[in-house]
Write an enzyme that holds these catalytic residues in place. Sequence first.
Site: not given
Lengths: 365, 321
Positions: A15, A112-113
Amino acid sequence: MAAWRAWPRIFAHVDMDAFFVSVELLRRPELRGQPVIVATGTDATARGVVMAASYEARRFGVHSALPLAVAHRRCPRAVLLPRNLELYRRASAQVMEVLRRFSDRIEVAGLDEAYLDLSGSPTPKARARQLKRDVRAATGLICSVGLAPNKLLAKIASDLEKPDGLCLLEPDGMLEAVGDRPATLIPGVGERTAERLAGLGIRTVADLAAAEDPALQRALGPRLGHALRERARGHDERPVVTGRERKSESRETTFQADVTDAATLRGTLDELVDSVCRGLAAGARSGRTVTLKIRLRPFRTHTRSKTIDEPTRDPERVRAIARELLAAFELDAPVRLLGVGVSSLAADAQRLGSAPVQGALAIEA
Amino acid sequence: MEVGLTVALTNVAVDSDGTILLPGRLVADITRSLPDGEVSVAVRPEQGDVELTAGGACFHLRTLPVEDFPRFPELGESPVTLPAAPLAETIDRVARAASRDEVRPILTGVLFQAEGAKLTMVATDSYRLSVKHTELESTLAETIEANVPARALRELARIIAQQGPDEVSLSLPRNQAVFRAGPVVLFSRLIEGQFPSWRQLIPESFEHEVRLPRDELLEVARRIGQLAQRNAPLRFGFAEGQLTIAAETPEVGDAAEAVPAPYSGEPLEIAFNPQFLVEGLESIETDELVIKLSSPLRPGLLEPVGREDFSYLVMPIRLNV
């Protein structure tokens, strides 16, 4: 002996820390250490929401999805930056490229992950440390990593030591870590399910983990109740889904001030259609269902769709359908938000490259 | 209610009648852990629990309100009688083609169609389709059409294997299937909605029909299939007199094996999901089978040679080379 040696599978959830803000800071290093907010607009008096906040801004209670006006009240000296999605997409692609060096079983869960299946790695913790170093070296960005025997725990773990964290979590540690958090933390517990659970007196993850099967089953049905309780106990069987397919391509915009003028609406609609079709072209996809989304004052959201026989990403065609849907819509209040989406997507056959595709029988269902 | 089970225990001495409801998982776990010998179960109304003793162990289990237990449907009338062993075997062969994806609930069931003295069971997950015909011992008064959840049928197959009854009776009261196998009665809801019209999915004719020895083909497919990892396909290359089965997984390796095959005509390469193919081959019991094919994009059909009671249709994986 490290606990993970007994795990049959090992998942990592990566993350990125304050991703949008961190990407902005790469080109605005002078803003480091200051409260920074990335938002849908930069006029703090107009409508708009916070998309990301630096850790400095979070200390003032600013978080994503907060209305910009509220954020401004809480932290008036925060620097407002307009969002630049293209920039974040490029940064995301760089990050994912680094992650792919660590596993070919990777599920990109957002800009973003991502989840990585590290099963079989003799030294997953060392791999995770290396991964964090490599991401930083390649992109200048910092991430937190959760390691666990399943995806659910990995995701929870990545959040526990943010920022720049690396955390291992086992099912046994689940309740200690997040037992007192709301049950909505468990994937699958949405608003409506949470309401039903609340009817049983179940509000936290720990409540859900301790719930009795018969009660849960009566409230949620035979399978869901059991499955959610298992998740609350830290059990999750979901595999890493590689090459996740996009289900739809959509764009929407919130007007700075509510709009009643038909020409403005049509103009905005056309821009959204063009942007959606460009997105479809970039992914070599076409779709059959065009959806119009309208939010009227004060906060009534409506959608209208139309499905055609052949998939398309032709802006002319999509525009005609979107305009038809708009024209048929009874506008009895000013418009706050307008959106266009294309779904029922199909990939262009010739653009699939060398990826083999499982055929399907012609079943209508 | 999704699935329900009633089991009559025989070797039991009952002192007084009654009904109690206990947490299932807990009771099952406890029972499994008990020493051999007698178990006694006594209700203690004052404490609101049940005392379970076996050997030196004593458990007190809180009971649940009996009225919370769902009502079981009435047993239907005029059940159909099916021979148990062939039914269990058919379930094993057909149910594996049923979908496990709840997104399309209709495909998670096995369709029972019976008319006259013939029962047809069908399942498909949209990638393959498995059809088995069974001759019944008697002619039915009315036709049957029911989509039974595959999960319930797998349970039924396990029960048949444990209990070893000769026959299983099936009745279909309102939206339910009721199977009786010896002392066990299994209830299942039926899946509502229109099952796909499966007959029209099976092509009437094929370009090629190739007869092959079943065991050998299965062995080769399993062997070479080891190199078809991570969704890589198993490739079947037909050429004059020969079939080459090959697989390749990038960064792992590749494998190939040729077997003689009575094929003639232009070479044909078709690829399948190795699991779908192996499961199809496993479902065929005759020494010889026939693979029917038309093109790399059209479905292939696996059938036993010498009997016409089973068909396994499988869609190929399209290769973009």
